[in-house]
Design an enzyme around this catalytic site. Structure first.
Site, PDB file in Angstrom:
ATOM      1  N   ARG A 114      50.834  41.799  51.478  1.00  0.00           N
ATOM      2  CA  ARG A 114      50.212  41.247  50.255  1.00  0.00           C
ATOM      3  C   ARG A 114      49.176  42.216  49.676  1.00  0.00           C
ATOM      4  O   ARG A 114      48.831  42.145  48.504  1.00  0.00           O
ATOM      5  CB  ARG A 114      49.562  39.885  50.548  1.00  0.00           C
ATOM      6  CG  ARG A 114      48.421  39.966  51.529  1.00  0.00           C
ATOM      7  CD  ARG A 114      47.755  38.644  51.883  1.00  0.00           C
ATOM      8  NE  ARG A 114      46.818  38.841  52.988  1.00  0.00           N
ATOM      9  CZ  ARG A 114      47.162  38.829  54.267  1.00  0.00           C
ATOM     10  NH1 ARG A 114      48.411  38.570  54.606  1.00  0.00           N
ATOM     11  NH2 ARG A 114      46.270  39.059  55.222  1.00  0.00           N
ATOM     12  N   ASN A 115      48.660  43.118  50.531  1.00  0.00           N
ATOM     13  CA  ASN A 115      47.662  44.097  50.074  1.00  0.00           C
ATOM     14  C   ASN A 115      48.262  45.476  49.821  1.00  0.00           C
ATOM     15  O   ASN A 115      47.554  46.486  49.811  1.00  0.00           O
ATOM     16  CB  ASN A 115      46.512  44.207  51.082  1.00  0.00           C
ATOM     17  CG  ASN A 115      45.616  42.985  51.038  1.00  0.00           C
ATOM     18  OD1 ASN A 115      45.497  42.357  49.986  1.00  0.00           O
ATOM     19  ND2 ASN A 115      45.014  42.624  52.147  1.00  0.00           N
ATOM     20  N   GLU A 137      40.021  36.158  46.093  1.00  0.00           N
ATOM     21  CA  GLU A 137      39.009  35.324  46.752  1.00  0.00           C
ATOM     22  C   GLU A 137      37.664  35.485  46.029  1.00  0.00           C
ATOM     23  O   GLU A 137      36.806  34.623  46.058  1.00  0.00           O
ATOM     24  CB  GLU A 137      38.884  35.813  48.205  1.00  0.00           C
ATOM     25  CG  GLU A 137      38.082  34.908  49.083  1.00  0.00           C
ATOM     26  CD  GLU A 137      37.924  35.496  50.479  1.00  0.00           C
ATOM     27  OE1 GLU A 137      36.912  35.166  51.109  1.00  0.00           O
ATOM     28  OE2 GLU A 137      38.779  36.272  50.929  1.00  0.00           O
ATOM     29  N   PHE A 138      37.484  36.656  45.366  1.00  0.00           N
ATOM     30  CA  PHE A 138      36.169  36.972  44.805  1.00  0.00           C
ATOM     31  C   PHE A 138      36.114  36.842  43.289  1.00  0.00           C
ATOM     32  O   PHE A 138      35.068  36.942  42.687  1.00  0.00           O
ATOM     33  CB  PHE A 138      35.789  38.402  45.190  1.00  0.00           C
ATOM     34  CG  PHE A 138      35.884  38.641  46.665  1.00  0.00           C
ATOM     35  CD1 PHE A 138      34.940  38.087  47.514  1.00  0.00           C
ATOM     36  CD2 PHE A 138      36.911  39.394  47.213  1.00  0.00           C
ATOM     37  CE1 PHE A 138      35.016  38.283  48.884  1.00  0.00           C
ATOM     38  CE2 PHE A 138      36.990  39.597  48.575  1.00  0.00           C
ATOM     39  CZ  PHE A 138      36.039  39.035  49.420  1.00  0.00           C
ATOM     40  N   GLY A 139      37.247  36.671  42.625  1.00  0.00           N
ATOM     41  CA  GLY A 139      37.245  36.598  41.174  1.00  0.00           C
ATOM     42  C   GLY A 139      38.642  36.831  40.645  1.00  0.00           C
ATOM     43  O   GLY A 139      39.582  37.023  41.413  1.00  0.00           O
ATOM     44  N   VAL A 145      41.749  38.721  38.476  1.00  0.00           N
ATOM     45  CA  VAL A 145      42.232  40.075  38.182  1.00  0.00           C
ATOM     46  C   VAL A 145      43.004  40.014  36.864  1.00  0.00           C
ATOM     47  O   VAL A 145      43.843  39.133  36.669  1.00  0.00           O
ATOM     48  CB  VAL A 145      43.158  40.610  39.308  1.00  0.00           C
ATOM     49  CG1 VAL A 145      43.590  42.042  39.010  1.00  0.00           C
ATOM     50  CG2 VAL A 145      42.455  40.540  40.660  1.00  0.00           C
ATOM     51  N   ILE A 172      46.322  38.236  35.843  1.00  0.00           N
ATOM     52  CA  ILE A 172      47.511  38.511  36.677  1.00  0.00           C
ATOM     53  C   ILE A 172      47.295  38.111  38.131  1.00  0.00           C
ATOM     54  O   ILE A 172      48.128  38.355  38.981  1.00  0.00           O
ATOM     55  CB  ILE A 172      47.972  39.997  36.592  1.00  0.00           C
ATOM     56  CG1 ILE A 172      46.808  40.955  36.863  1.00  0.00           C
ATOM     57  CG2 ILE A 172      48.623  40.280  35.249  1.00  0.00           C
ATOM     58  CD1 ILE A 172      47.218  42.418  36.964  1.00  0.00           C
ATOM     59  N   GLY A 173      46.131  37.492  38.401  1.00  0.00           N
ATOM     60  CA  GLY A 173      45.935  37.054  39.782  1.00  0.00           C
ATOM     61  C   GLY A 173      44.535  36.537  40.012  1.00  0.00           C
ATOM     62  O   GLY A 173      43.597  36.909  39.326  1.00  0.00           O
ATOM     63  N   GLU A 174      44.415  35.632  40.987  1.00  0.00           N
ATOM     64  CA  GLU A 174      43.103  35.124  41.371  1.00  0.00           C
ATOM     65  C   GLU A 174      42.837  35.615  42.778  1.00  0.00           C
ATOM     66  O   GLU A 174      43.588  35.310  43.696  1.00  0.00           O
ATOM     67  CB  GLU A 174      43.107  33.581  41.372  1.00  0.00           C
ATOM     68  CG  GLU A 174      43.113  32.951  39.996  1.00  0.00           C
ATOM     69  CD  GLU A 174      41.810  33.146  39.229  1.00  0.00           C
ATOM     70  OE1 GLU A 174      40.757  33.324  39.877  1.00  0.00           O
ATOM     71  OE2 GLU A 174      41.842  33.129  37.986  1.00  0.00           O
TER      72      GLU A 174
END
Length: 459
Positions: free
Chosen positions: A312-313, A201-203, A205, A197-199
């Site tokens: 966005r967060n 910065e660290f990996g 999701v 469901i999402g990329e």
């Protein structure tokens, strides 16, 4: 024991033959206290995964502790960094079959060496790093060292023996043991991983299901990043608030998986952009603003600085509650920053210039987030380059109010954008001002707006 409602507990034993009114649970299950009971020594509790409620005997559970934020907490306690072969041999004494450690190769920078004791000898296996993968024999490839050690602890493969006992680096504490002890370690076999469901910065999701509960799973495969996230996760175990995305636990398998509650309606920017004014009215916008403010007020009370507060967060739950996410990246201190990665349009002038991060720099970011909310997810400082934003803001420029923005909401934004940090209000003051604004909107419009947001979600 006197536990307040909301306290999380870990079951110390099974209660499979529950009497009427009692809760059924197994050893290791996480339960949340709902209320004190009229029965002495009992609490009313809810099972975190089955969501069933019932009575529990207080002597059968222990409080779920927060993890201590400890620099010694390591996902790789067996990793000794740059040490020589002879030093490694010295550390693997007295000889013991399957005793092992990993070191950085001095002869081949960038590669690692797995050192294993067997038959009173120490064997050194060069771990070659190629195509973003690690290998010892060009047959088995691994994402990272954690993945490799996990594999050779079960299968000897090309090694002389399976890995049995890690030789811990001095001062290192096993994150796995600490997570397990405090009740935050989840079981990989109970996780069903769904779609990506999402990329980040660290990996990546993923959407998932853990023992019947819908969850989001952030997977971190890089060793160094996973280790950094371990510290952040320790911070997250201390925080519980209705407007913060809840950490459910951690899975260690081929790296680190951080498991949180699933926020079905995605992030606030996309939520507002895809629905717009016809669906989400001013009262709902104020509600979102208040939700975020309450989450931030709680972080402020814990002396935590978010540093990357932006729409966005912020994630939206199934029942349209806004919750702050990625607060685990919040720092207790504010020393290290990577200037290149700072979100310029959201960062306060003093943080951009002198790297001074504080609750007051979070307040500045919150002002920009309010602008995003009332502009229905538009990018702040439209049509301006980052260089222009930096220079103009420093010189006193502030964004105009978004179209149709209530004057009261814009006045709050401007308070957040005071040049001097000490002149900016704290989050508790901002919450009072937002509550006043919300009380001005008629109850019917507030209710209608919430209903519209709910129906708009499912269209």
């Amino acid at each position: 024991m006197n536990w307040a409602p909301g306290t999380q507990c870990v079951a110390k034993c099974d209660n499979r033959k529950a009497k009427p009114g009692e809760l059924l649970y197994h050893k290791g299950d996480i339960l949340t206290i709902v209320d004190t009971s009229t029965r002495k020594g009992f609490y009313a509790a809810r099972h975190n995964t089955t969501e069933e409620e019932g009575l529990i005997n207080s002597s059968n559970v222990r409080e779920r502790e927060a993890l201590r934020v400890d620099p010694g907490l390591s996902l790789m306690p067996w990793f000794h960094g740059k040490i020589s072969g002879p030093t490694a041999v010295g550390k693997l004494q007295p000889p013991q079959d399957g005793l092992f450690l990993v070191r950085e190769s001095i002869r081949h920078p960038g590669d690692y060496v797995l050192c294993v004791s067997f038959s009173k000898e120490v064997f050194h296996y060069r771990v070659i790093y190629q195509d973003n993968k690690l290998t010892i024999d060009n047959q088995q490839y691994f994402y990272n060292l954690i993945d490799m050690i996990e594999f050779y602890s079960k299968t000897k493969g090309s090694l002389v023996t399976t890995l049995v006992t890690p030789r811990k680096k001095q001062g290192a504490k096993s994150a796995e043991q600490e997570l397990s002890k405090t009740g935050w370690l989840l079981d990989i076999t109970k996780l069903i991983l769904g779609e990506n469901i999402g990329e980040g910065e660290f990996g990546a999701v993923y959407r998932g299901e853990y023992m019947g509960q819908m969850v989001a799973v952030k997977t971190i495969k890089c060793d160094v990043t996973a280790q950094a996230f371990m510290q952040e996760t320790a911070v997250m175990t201390k925080l519980q608030h209705k407007n913060l995305v809840r950490l459910l636990g951690v899975i260690l398998h081929k790296g680190l998986h951080i498991v949180t509650e699933l926020m079905t309606k995605g992030n606030l920017v996309n939520f507002l952009r895809t629905r717009g004014r016809s669906v989400v009215g001013p009262a709902q916008l104020l509600r979102f603003s208040l939700d975020v403010c309450e989450g931030m007020e709680y972080l402020e009370s814990k002396k935590l600085v978010h540093r990357d507060l932006a729409a966005r967060n912020v994630l939206i739950s199934d029942d349209s509650v806004a919750k702050v996410s990625d607060f685990g990246l919040a720092k207790m201190d504010s020393k290290e920053t990577d200037k290149a990665k700072l979100p310029v349009k959201w960062t306060a002038p003093e943080a951009l210039k002198k790297e001074k991060f504080s609750t007051k720099s979070d307040v500045w970011s919150y002002g920009v987030l309010l602008w995003e909310i009332f502009a229905y997810g538009r990018q702040p400082y439209p049509k301006m380059s980052l260089k222009e934003v930096k220079e103009k803001v420093e010189a006193g420029y502030r964004m105009e109010a978004p179209e149709d923005c209530p004057p009261g909401a814009y006045a709050i934004m401007k308070l957040c954008w005071e040049q001097e940090p000490r002149k900016r209000p704290g989050f508790s003051k901002l919450r009072e001002k937002l509550e006043q604004e919300l009380s001005k909107t008629s109850p019917s419009s507030a209710a209608g707006s919430q209903e519209a947001a709910k129906t708009g979600l499912r269209s």
